[in-house]
Design a protein around this motif. Structure first.
Motif, short mmCIF file in Angstrom:
data_model
loop_
_atom_site.label_atom_id
_atom_site.label_comp_id
_atom_site.label_asym_id
_atom_site.label_seq_id
_atom_site.Cartn_x
_atom_site.Cartn_y
_atom_site.Cartn_z
N HIS B 89 -69.46 50.74 57.21
CA HIS B 89 -69.35 51.03 55.78
C HIS B 89 -70.04 49.97 54.94
N VAL B 90 -70.02 48.75 55.43
CA VAL B 90 -70.55 47.62 54.67
C VAL B 90 -71.56 46.89 55.56
N THR B 91 -72.84 47.24 55.46
CA THR B 91 -73.83 46.63 56.35
C THR B 91 -74.58 45.53 55.62
N LEU B 92 -75.04 44.58 56.38
CA LEU B 92 -75.72 43.42 55.81
C LEU B 92 -77.16 43.35 56.30
N VAL B 93 -78.06 43.12 55.38
CA VAL B 93 -79.47 42.90 55.74
C VAL B 93 -79.81 41.46 55.38
N GLY B 94 -80.33 40.73 56.34
CA GLY B 94 -80.53 39.29 56.17
C GLY B 94 -81.80 38.94 55.42
N GLN B 95 -81.95 37.64 55.27
CA GLN B 95 -83.05 37.08 54.49
C GLN B 95 -84.40 37.36 55.16
N GLN B 96 -84.45 37.11 56.47
CA GLN B 96 -85.69 37.36 57.21
C GLN B 96 -85.58 38.72 57.88
N PRO B 97 -86.66 39.50 57.84
CA PRO B 97 -86.59 40.78 58.55
C PRO B 97 -86.50 40.54 60.06
N VAL B 98 -85.41 40.98 60.66
CA VAL B 98 -85.22 40.81 62.11
C VAL B 98 -85.34 42.17 62.76
N LEU B 99 -86.45 42.38 63.46
CA LEU B 99 -86.63 43.67 64.14
C LEU B 99 -86.18 43.50 65.59
N LEU B 100 -85.49 44.52 66.08
CA LEU B 100 -84.75 44.34 67.33
C LEU B 100 -85.37 45.03 68.54
N THR B 101 -86.33 45.92 68.26
CA THR B 101 -86.94 46.66 69.38
C THR B 101 -88.46 46.71 69.18
N ASP B 102 -89.13 47.48 70.04
CA ASP B 102 -90.59 47.49 69.98
C ASP B 102 -91.16 48.50 69.00
N SER B 103 -90.45 49.60 68.74
CA SER B 103 -91.00 50.60 67.82
C SER B 103 -90.04 50.84 66.67
N VAL B 104 -90.59 51.34 65.56
CA VAL B 104 -89.79 51.57 64.35
C VAL B 104 -88.67 52.56 64.65
N LEU B 105 -88.98 53.65 65.35
CA LEU B 105 -87.96 54.66 65.65
C LEU B 105 -86.82 54.05 66.48
N ASP B 106 -87.18 53.26 67.48
CA ASP B 106 -86.14 52.63 68.31
C ASP B 106 -85.28 51.69 67.47
N ASP B 107 -85.91 51.01 66.52
CA ASP B 107 -85.16 50.09 65.67
C ASP B 107 -84.15 50.84 64.81
N LEU B 108 -84.57 51.99 64.30
CA LEU B 108 -83.66 52.78 63.47
C LEU B 108 -82.48 53.29 64.29
N ARG B 109 -82.68 53.38 65.59
CA ARG B 109 -81.62 53.93 66.46
C ARG B 109 -80.65 52.86 66.99
N VAL B 110 -80.86 51.59 66.63
CA VAL B 110 -79.99 50.53 67.17
C VAL B 110 -78.52 50.80 66.82
N GLY B 111 -78.28 51.15 65.56
CA GLY B 111 -76.90 51.42 65.16
C GLY B 111 -76.51 52.89 65.30
N ARG B 112 -77.51 53.74 65.53
CA ARG B 112 -77.28 55.20 65.65
C ARG B 112 -78.12 55.75 66.78
N PRO B 113 -77.68 55.56 68.03
CA PRO B 113 -78.50 55.99 69.17
C PRO B 113 -78.82 57.49 69.15
N ASP B 114 -77.99 58.28 68.44
CA ASP B 114 -78.20 59.74 68.43
C ASP B 114 -79.13 60.18 67.29
N LEU B 115 -79.72 59.26 66.57
CA LEU B 115 -80.54 59.59 65.41
C LEU B 115 -81.77 60.42 65.82
N GLY B 116 -81.89 61.60 65.24
CA GLY B 116 -83.03 62.46 65.56
C GLY B 116 -84.25 62.07 64.74
N ARG B 117 -85.42 62.55 65.19
CA ARG B 117 -86.67 62.21 64.48
C ARG B 117 -86.67 62.67 63.03
N PRO B 118 -86.22 63.92 62.74
CA PRO B 118 -86.25 64.37 61.33
C PRO B 118 -85.39 63.47 60.44
#
Lengths: 268, 234
Positions: B89-118
């Motif tokens: 409910h309360v997410t935090l985005v830090g000062q420096q952009p910290v990317l966690l995976t190799d691709s943008v789509l994979d990064d978006l799925r870190v907190g939502r593994p079921d996230l579809g492409r659309p």
């Protein structure tokens, strides 16, 4: 007496090599002559003491004495493995438990499957190799974990901030740490006999055992070292992970990691 | 007001702090802070370096714990929330952009593994990035783009409040404007945004409400155009 094993006179004669080293250090003004001489004497005295103790254990204490001997080795190994990572919460118990588990599981398997004999003269040297392998993997795992948490705090907290549990937030780092800790054991297993003749096999050959008998022992040694390293490293990282996070899935601050909050881009 | 079990964000505060003190060792980072943060608005936390702004922000999703006092989200003490649910409910985005995976789509799925492409494409649209970026390597992003991917990743878990810790301090003017625009749109969509900023102009420009911290004390608060600190440091 086996002619391949040096006599005491031979050992005394080998001191000529120490004299040679001391001379080289003295003539080269390395200021190491005294240290070299002391180290050589110390090594001889330490080994003589260990030899006498082993003789006592072999003759009188049996398997119980061997187990006690290994327990002392594990305690010392725990101290050594935790030495460089004191800043980590509960580093000493973590290292000691990891080495204990790695050693107990590996030695238990070897004894239960009757791969090695239940004699003190077998259990102590084989156990010593296992403890040493587990210690090396544990020390590497904890050192790598210390560095990883210090530099990857922003990445770990980024995952925690998305609602991931501590275990999930730490999982990518855990994999990296365990892989790194296993590299020496894996590399020496891959290259055994190619780059150098390993210790156990060399010892057996020097003692007059045939090469094909010696390799049987060495194969067992390589397998057991791999198992001890893997079990110890995995246990160390799992236990350390519990100590790193609190019940609210928060990464605890620890000495040496505070500045890491400002560390730029860190990929997990 | 409560509708269908949801607290109406317009009529209530999102966060309420009651006599909150944070100490670490002998150092007092925050002392006796009492304030509220309005829902569906942008609140800026301003003040000099070492004022306790980041500690304040980290209290709001329990990355930090108060030594004394209570913090509540939606009228419920944070200690009473399941902490993992709270952080969604309360997410935090830090000062420096910290990317966690190799691709943008994979990064978006870190907190939502079921996230579809659309759905992922919609998230990129919300942070003003083209949907073609989904397959992009995270190593090929500019600082501003990376920070917006971090925002999209935070939005993927459908938060009600977004905590931004100096999100533009590492960005150039173009990146800063892009991130500010995104934050503005998110507030317009009903999200509560709490923004730590060193940039007074940014706080004046983008926030509705301001909290001024100095050496761990809350020294002023109010609507952005009424707070003296912003006028004096403009």
């Amino acid at each position: 007496m086996n002619p391949a094993v040096p006599t005491w006179a031979g050992v005394a004669a080998s001191a000529a090599l120490v004299a040679l080293t001391v001379t080289v250090a003295w003539r080269g003004r390395l200021r190491l002559a005294r240290d070299i001489a002391l180290a050589a004497v110390r090594a001889a005295l330490q080994l003589a003491a260990v030899g006498a103790l082993l003789l006592l254990v072999f003759r009188h204490a049996g398997l119980a004495g061997a187990t006690g001997w290994l327990a002392v080795m594990v305690l010392i190994a725990g101290q050594v493995a935790a030495r460089r990572t004191r800043a980590l919460p509960r580093a000493l118990p973590t290292a000691t438990v990891a080495i204990t588990l790695g050693t107990a599981a590996t030695m238990g398997t070897l004894l239960a499957l009757a791969v090695i004999a239940t004699q003190a003269r077998v259990v102590i040297p084989v156990g010593g190799m296992v403890v040493s392998g587990a210690m090396q993997a544990t020390a590497l795992a904890l050192t790598r974990l210390h560095d990883e948490v210090r530099t990857a705090r922003p990445a770990i907290e980024a995952r925690l901030s998305l609602g991931l549990a501590a275990t999930d937030a730490f999982a990518p780092h855990q994999r990296t740490i365990v892989r790194t800790a296993l590299i020496p054991a894996l590399d020496s297993t891959k290259t055994v006999g190619v780059i150098s003749l390993p210790g156990a096999m060399t010892g057996l050959i020097l003692a007059g055992v045939g090469p094909f008998t010696a390799i049987r022992y060495q194969i067992v040694v390589m397998y057991m070292l791999l198992a001890a390293a893997a079990l110890a490293a995995l246990t160390a990282v799992r236990l350390a992970e519990r100590a790193l996070f609190d019940d609210a899935h928060r990464l605890r601050p620890f000495e040496g990691a505070e500045g890491a909050r400002a560390t730029p881009d860190s990929r997990g | 007001m409560v509708l269908n079990g949801e607290v109406s964000p317009v009529e209530t505060s999102a966060f309420a702090l009651e006599r909150v003190t944070v100490r670490r060792g002998d150092t007092t980072l925050l002392e006796e802070i009492t304030c509220s943060i309005p829902a569906a608005a942008c609140t800026a936390l301003v003040g000099p370096s070492g004022a306790g702004k980041t500690t304040f922000l980290r209290l709001l999703n329990r990355l930090e714990e108060p030594t004394a006092g209570t913090v509540a989200f939606q009228d419920r003490a944070l200690a009473d929330w399941n902490v993992l649910a709270l952080r969604r409910h309360v997410t935090l985005v830090g000062q420096q952009p910290v990317l966690l995976t190799d691709s943008v789509l994979d990064d978006l799925r870190v907190g939502r593994p079921d996230l579809g492409r659309p759905e992922a494409a919609v998230l990129l649209d919300r942070v003003h990035l083209p949907t073609t970026y989904l397959d992009r390597a995270t190593t090929n992003l500019s600082g501003g783009e990376a920070q917006r991917v971090c925002l999209a990743r935070a939005l993927a878990v459908t938060p009600k409040a977004l905590l931004l810790d100096e999100p533009t301090s590492a960005l150039d003017a173009v990146g800063t404007a892009a991130v500010e625009d995104v934050a503005h749109d998110l507030v317009a969509d009903g999200l509560t945004v709490v923004l730590v900023s060193h940039n007074i102009a940014q706080a004046r420009r983008r926030s509705d409400h301001v909290l001024v911290l100095d050496r761990g004390h809350l020294v002023d608060q109010g609507e952005a155009h009424h707070v003296d600190y912003l006028r004096e440091h403009a």
